[in-house]
Design an enzyme around this catalytic site. Structure first.
Site, PDB file in Angstrom:
ATOM      1  N   CYS A  98      13.146 -25.396  65.689  1.00 24.22           N
ATOM      2  CA  CYS A  98      12.265 -24.443  66.375  1.00 24.22           C
ATOM      3  C   CYS A  98      12.411 -24.637  67.878  1.00 24.22           C
ATOM      4  CB  CYS A  98      10.826 -24.688  65.929  1.00 24.22           C
ATOM      5  SG  CYS A  98       9.611 -23.860  66.969  1.00 24.22           S
ATOM      6  N   CYS A 102       8.873 -18.351  71.085  1.00 25.14           N
ATOM      7  CA  CYS A 102       8.612 -16.997  70.583  1.00 25.14           C
ATOM      8  C   CYS A 102       7.124 -16.682  70.533  1.00 25.14           C
ATOM      9  CB  CYS A 102       9.217 -16.824  69.195  1.00 25.14           C
ATOM     10  SG  CYS A 102      10.831 -17.589  69.049  1.00 25.14           S
ATOM     11  N   THR A 189       2.764 -25.060  68.862  1.00 22.65           N
ATOM     12  CA  THR A 189       4.206 -25.202  69.070  1.00 22.65           C
ATOM     13  C   THR A 189       4.555 -25.261  70.555  1.00 22.65           C
ATOM     14  OG1 THR A 189       4.709 -24.065  67.021  1.00 22.65           O
ATOM     15  CG2 THR A 189       6.416 -24.011  68.708  1.00 22.65           C
ATOM     16  N   GLU A 255       4.844 -29.852  67.797  1.00 27.02           N
ATOM     17  CA  GLU A 255       3.494 -29.312  67.645  1.00 27.02           C
ATOM     18  C   GLU A 255       2.486 -30.364  68.098  1.00 27.02           C
ATOM     19  OE1 GLU A 255       5.630 -28.730  64.901  1.00 27.02           O
ATOM     20  OE2 GLU A 255       5.907 -26.678  65.625  1.00 27.02           O
ATOM     21  N   HIS A 290       5.348 -11.559  65.483  1.00 23.81           N
ATOM     22  CA  HIS A 290       5.730 -12.936  65.200  1.00 23.81           C
ATOM     23  C   HIS A 290       6.323 -13.101  63.794  1.00 23.81           C
ATOM     24  CE1 HIS A 290       6.026 -16.885  66.656  1.00 23.81           C
ATOM     25  NE2 HIS A 290       5.179 -17.438  65.805  1.00 23.81           N
ATOM     26  N   TYR A 294      10.418 -14.701  62.813  1.00 22.60           N
ATOM     27  CA  TYR A 294      10.873 -15.760  61.911  1.00 22.60           C
ATOM     28  C   TYR A 294      12.297 -15.573  61.407  1.00 22.60           C
ATOM     29  CZ  TYR A 294       7.049 -18.946  62.054  1.00 22.60           C
ATOM     30  OH  TYR A 294       6.183 -19.913  62.492  1.00 22.60           O
ATOM     31  N   CYS A 296      14.363 -16.376  63.207  1.00 21.95           N
ATOM     32  CA  CYS A 296      14.883 -17.645  63.771  1.00 21.95           C
ATOM     33  C   CYS A 296      15.379 -18.544  62.647  1.00 21.95           C
ATOM     34  CB  CYS A 296      13.793 -18.357  64.579  1.00 21.95           C
ATOM     35  SG  CYS A 296      12.418 -18.952  63.567  1.00 21.95           S
ATOM     36  N   GLU A 444       6.884 -24.959  58.478  1.00 21.21           N
ATOM     37  CA  GLU A 444       6.590 -23.927  59.481  1.00 21.21           C
ATOM     38  C   GLU A 444       6.889 -22.540  58.909  1.00 21.21           C
ATOM     39  OE1 GLU A 444       8.932 -23.985  63.176  1.00 21.21           O
ATOM     40  OE2 GLU A 444       7.012 -23.814  64.209  1.00 21.21           O
TER      41      GLU A 444
HETATM   42  C1  LIG Z   1       4.796 -25.892  62.258  1.00 26.89           C
HETATM   43  C2  LIG Z   1       3.725 -24.924  62.638  1.00 26.89           C
HETATM   44  C3  LIG Z   1       3.746 -24.341  63.896  1.00 26.89           C
HETATM   45  C4  LIG Z   1       2.719 -23.484  64.286  1.00 26.89           C
HETATM   46  N1  LIG Z   1       2.709 -22.976  65.561  1.00 26.89           N
HETATM   47  C5  LIG Z   1       1.624 -22.309  66.010  1.00 26.89           C
HETATM   48  C6  LIG Z   1       1.504 -21.913  67.370  1.00 26.89           C
HETATM   49  O1  LIG Z   1       2.382 -22.154  68.187  1.00 26.89           O
HETATM   50  N2  LIG Z   1       0.388 -21.289  67.777  1.00 26.89           N
HETATM   51  C7  LIG Z   1      -0.607 -21.015  66.920  1.00 26.89           C
HETATM   52  O2  LIG Z   1      -1.602 -20.449  67.364  1.00 26.89           O
HETATM   53  N3  LIG Z   1      -0.540 -21.357  65.608  1.00 26.89           N
HETATM   54  C8  LIG Z   1       0.549 -22.008  65.147  1.00 26.89           C
HETATM   55  N4  LIG Z   1       0.633 -22.365  63.810  1.00 26.89           N
HETATM   56  C9  LIG Z   1      -0.532 -22.126  62.963  1.00 26.89           C
HETATM   57  C10 LIG Z   1      -0.355 -21.187  61.770  1.00 26.89           C
HETATM   58  O3  LIG Z   1      -0.546 -19.860  62.154  1.00 26.89           O
HETATM   59  C11 LIG Z   1      -1.385 -21.657  60.737  1.00 26.89           C
HETATM   60  O4  LIG Z   1      -0.886 -22.869  60.186  1.00 26.89           O
HETATM   61  C12 LIG Z   1      -1.665 -20.672  59.637  1.00 26.89           C
HETATM   62  O5  LIG Z   1      -2.326 -19.548  60.146  1.00 26.89           O
HETATM   63  C13 LIG Z   1      -2.502 -21.301  58.516  1.00 26.89           C
HETATM   64  O6  LIG Z   1      -3.652 -21.884  59.042  1.00 26.89           O
HETATM   65  P1  LIG Z   1      -4.016 -23.394  58.676  1.00 26.89           P
HETATM   66  O7  LIG Z   1      -2.823 -24.220  58.930  1.00 26.89           O
HETATM   67  O8  LIG Z   1      -5.274 -23.732  59.373  1.00 26.89           O
HETATM   68  O9  LIG Z   1      -4.208 -23.416  57.125  1.00 26.89           O
HETATM   69  P2  LIG Z   1      -5.523 -23.123  56.291  1.00 26.89           P
HETATM   70  O10 LIG Z   1      -6.285 -22.026  56.968  1.00 26.89           O
HETATM   71  O11 LIG Z   1      -6.240 -24.372  56.018  1.00 26.89           O
HETATM   72  O12 LIG Z   1      -4.895 -22.521  54.963  1.00 26.89           O
HETATM   73  C14 LIG Z   1      -4.581 -23.305  53.811  1.00 26.89           C
HETATM   74  C15 LIG Z   1      -4.625 -22.413  52.592  1.00 26.89           C
HETATM   75  O13 LIG Z   1      -5.940 -21.872  52.423  1.00 26.89           O
HETATM   76  C16 LIG Z   1      -5.898 -20.454  52.376  1.00 26.89           C
HETATM   77  N5  LIG Z   1      -7.067 -19.931  53.096  1.00 26.89           N
HETATM   78  C17 LIG Z   1      -7.506 -20.300  54.328  1.00 26.89           C
HETATM   79  N6  LIG Z   1      -8.605 -19.599  54.674  1.00 26.89           N
HETATM   80  C18 LIG Z   1      -8.854 -18.764  53.660  1.00 26.89           C
HETATM   81  C19 LIG Z   1      -9.855 -17.799  53.434  1.00 26.89           C
HETATM   82  N7  LIG Z   1     -10.821 -17.542  54.317  1.00 26.89           N
HETATM   83  N8  LIG Z   1      -9.798 -17.108  52.290  1.00 26.89           N
HETATM   84  C20 LIG Z   1      -8.823 -17.338  51.375  1.00 26.89           C
HETATM   85  N9  LIG Z   1      -7.856 -18.265  51.535  1.00 26.89           N
HETATM   86  C21 LIG Z   1      -7.860 -18.961  52.667  1.00 26.89           C
HETATM   87  C22 LIG Z   1      -4.580 -20.066  53.054  1.00 26.89           C
HETATM   88  O14 LIG Z   1      -4.097 -18.819  52.609  1.00 26.89           O
HETATM   89  C23 LIG Z   1      -3.671 -21.219  52.664  1.00 26.89           C
HETATM   90  O15 LIG Z   1      -3.116 -20.999  51.401  1.00 26.89           O
HETATM   91  C24 LIG Z   1       1.683 -23.181  63.385  1.00 26.89           C
HETATM   92  C25 LIG Z   1       1.688 -23.753  62.103  1.00 26.89           C
HETATM   93  C26 LIG Z   1       2.680 -24.614  61.731  1.00 26.89           C
HETATM   94  C27 LIG Z   1       2.634 -25.239  60.352  1.00 26.89           C
HETATM   95  S1  SF4 Z   2       9.684 -17.857  65.779  1.00 31.68           S
HETATM   96 FE1  SF4 Z   2      10.812 -19.620  65.009  1.00 31.68          FE
HETATM   97  S2  SF4 Z   2      11.782 -20.630  66.742  1.00 31.68           S
HETATM   98 FE2  SF4 Z   2      10.318 -19.158  67.526  1.00 31.68          FE
HETATM   99  S3  SF4 Z   2       8.497 -20.385  67.912  1.00 31.68           S
HETATM  100 FE3  SF4 Z   2       8.255 -19.548  65.850  1.00 31.68          FE
HETATM  101  S4  SF4 Z   2       9.170 -21.008  64.402  1.00 31.68           S
HETATM  102 FE4  SF4 Z   2       9.789 -21.576  66.511  1.00 31.68          FE
END
Ligand SMILES: Cc1cc2nc3c(=O)[nH]c(=O)nc-3n(C[C@H](O)[C@H](O)[C@H](O)COP(=O)(O)OP(=O)(O)OC[C@H]3O[C@@H](n4cnc5c(N)ncnc54)[C@H](O)[C@@H]3O)c2cc1C
Ligand code: SF4
Length: 506
Positions: A98, A102, A189, A255, A290, A294, A296, A444
């Site tokens: 990553c 983006c 990220t 992250e 966004h 992906y 990417c 991710e």
């Molecule tokens: C490697 C990585 C990079 C990321 N980078 C960024 C970033 O740069 N900026 C940023 O803002 N975010 C970033 N994210 C966040 C990403 O958008 C969230 O991980 C994603 O939206 C899920 O939220 P959570 O991780 O809190 O999981 P959770 O909300 O805890 O979800 C876990 C599970 O529960 C379910 N769930 C959660 N809430 C509900 C609900 N109300 N009703 C029903 N089901 C539900 C989900 O569908 C999922 O299956 C990143 C995540 C990762 C893993």
């Molecule tokens: S789109 Fe892909 S490379 Fe770009 S920030 Fe997200 S995971 Fe990283």
């Protein structure tokens, strides 16, 4: 002075007053930290690519009249949106991880159209402020992180219903100069590698969540910000010296959790303040961009397919039919991801603000494929790699005068292939499917830009079942009832697909 290349970018990160915790200790200088540096190298590559292939990774900005890095460019036509995807695939190929920029690009573009529409309704000044901010960052050539995901506490409750109000970032104070925010954003990220952080709400909001409807830009080293670095599988391998065991020693993702404690945002950097009814527009436009960003992962997929083909070759099985078929399957899955993403970009349309937004249905299909196919591609890579991918001794054993020669003898593959090459490519497969870059390639892919269910909800919203039922009934010669005639689901999806006129205009 603008940042001109990757090396200057790396220098621009030095001597900042960032408060970063890693392994329970404050980090003195992240640029020199062996665990953090590979993630900085990945961002630096986005600067170098803009010089090496300016058509692909930079664009002429009509806001500033200068050529700017594509990650800072507001998409002015369909071609710009498509080129974002091409650049993302290329950078995935070059880094195998990553490259972190983006979120900022997609946040700027979704804010561009959303602020325009808030101003149109409420006579506010957000769009002009945002344009001024974009001009500044384009001129200085800076990195923007996008902070959307709150820590969220009890997922069944809205921000204002949480027992602890800080579980979503919100305004805690304000004066005539601006607002103060408190809360935490998870999984951010590239935040430590950014110069600015764009803070945005994470979900649809209601009237009672007004204080959570805040969008603003803060410098990454603003007073009151604490970063807690997220660790990744096998991350300490980059601290052991040597480059073999890391698999991909040069590049990684990053992250961290960002904690905001009464952080000030001046009025001129506030782009939404209380307009809760626009939070869903912003979140949906951001995730629309966004989710097709992906693609990417198809660049990473190219690397993993290449690694699998290489190990098959080193093992002497490259002409075996099931191996060839597995490589075809991996390629098919990888290109299926790319197809949906690039198609979404090609179906872009002009927003009221004048920038271009990609197609939402196809973006969600792209991201939904991303939540699944890299896991299957990873499974096939491990199948082709053989068990050594998880049982191989360490670099130190290869260097040890007693064990090194034994390993070299007993781990050789096809004649003429140095054992070290075999070991290196196996470590890369380990890195991408179990190690540091499995964060970027697998988990991710699952959760970034929203977990799988979030895409299914968007697909369900736009699948136009009533319209499709009518198509079927008409051909089956089933007469429609009056009520059926009146139902016509709203979705732009087919309108846009069939709207050749609109596409020509672009
Ligand atoms: C490697 C990585 C990079 C990321 N980078 C960024 C970033 O740069 N900026 C940023 O803002 N975010 C970033 N994210 C966040 C990403 O958008 C969230 O991980 C994603 O939206 C899920 O939220 P959570 O991780 O809190 O999981 P959770 O909300 O805890 O979800 C876990 C599970 O529960 C379910 N769930 C959660 N809430 C509900 C609900 N109300 N009703 C029903 N089901 C539900 C989900 O569908 C999922 O299956 C990143 C995540 C990762 C893993
Ligand atoms: S789109 Fe892909 S490379 Fe770009 S920030 Fe997200 S995971 Fe990283």
């Amino acid at each position: 002075m603008p940042i001109n290349n990757g090396a200057e970018y790396i220098e621009s990160l030095r001597n900042r007053n960032l408060k970063i915790y890693l392994f329970g200790e404050l980090v003195k200088e992240p640029v020199d930290h062996p665990m953090i540096r590979p993630s900085i190298n990945a961002v630096a590559k986005t600067y170098d690519l803009a010089n090496e292939d300016s058509e692909l990774a930079s664009a002429e900005s009509s806001l500033t009249g200068i050529r700017v890095n594509r990650f800072l460019h507001i998409a002015e036509n369909t071609h710009d949106v498509v080129n974002q995807n091409r650049m993302q695939r290329k950078l995935g190929q070059l880094t195998g991880t990553c490259f972190q920029r983006c979120v900022g690009m997609d946040a700027l573009n979704s804010l561009y159209s959303t602020t325009f529409e808030i101003d149109e309704k409420n006579n506010t000044q957000y769009h002009k402020r945002l344009k001024d901010f974009i001009k500044q960052i384009q001129q200085e050539n800076l990195v923007i992180g996008g902070a959307m995901t709150d820590v969220k506490g009890d997922r069944s409750l809205s921000p204002s219903q949480q027992e602890d109000p800080d579980l979503f970032v919100h305004i805690v104070n304000r004066d005539e100069k601006g607002v103060y925010i408190t809360g935490a954003k998870a999984h951010q990220t590239g935040c430590i590698n950014s110069h600015w952080i764009l803070v945005m709400p994470t979900m649809r909001l209601r009237k009672e969540d007004k204080d959570y409807a805040i969008v603003g830009a803060v410098p990454a080293d603003a007073t009151g910000i604490t970063y807690i670095y997220g660790r990744q599988s096998c991350d300490t391998r980059s601290m052991e010296g040597g480059d073999l065991d890391a698999g991909n020693a040069k590049y990684s993702g990053q992250e961290a959790m960002i904690i905001f404690d009464n952080v000030f945002i001046p009025n001129e950097l506030i782009f939404m303040d209380g307009e809760y009814e626009f939070a869903s527009m912003l979140v949906e436009r951001f995730t629309c961009y966004h989710r097709r960003s992906y693609v990417c992962k198809t660049g990473l997929g190219d690397v993993l397919i290449g690694a699998s083909a290489s190990i098959a070759d080193y093992n002497g099985v490259s002409n075996v039919s099931h191996i060839k078929d597995k490589l075809v399957e991996m390629t098919h899955l990888n290109e299926t991801i790319f197809a949906a993403g690039i198609a979404s970009s090609y179906q872009s349309y002009k927003t009221k603000s004048g920038n271009f937004q990609n197609d939402d249905m196809l973006a969600n299909v792209c991201k939904h494929n991303v939540t699944r196919f890299p896991y299957e591609i990873g499974r096939l890579a491990q199948d082709i790699a053989g068990g050594l991918v998880v049982t191989m001794p360490s670099e130190k054993d290869f260097k040890n005068p007693n064990t090194g020669p034994l390993l070299k003898k007993y781990l050789q593959g096809r004649k003429g292939v140095p054992t070290e090459n075999r070991v290196r490519v196996l470590r890369l497969i380990e890195n991408m499917t179990l190690g540091r870059n499995a964060v970027g390639y697998l988990t991710e892919s699952m959760h970034g830009a929203g977990s799988p269910q979030a895409q299914r909800i968007q697909i369900a919203r736009q699948m136009q079942l009533e319209y499709k039922k009518k198509l079927a009934r008409k051909l089956a010669n089933i007469p429609e009832t009056e009520a059926e005639e009146l139902t016509r689901e709203q979705s732009d999806y087919f309108d846009r697909i069939f709207s050749i006129k609109d596409n020509k205009k672009q």
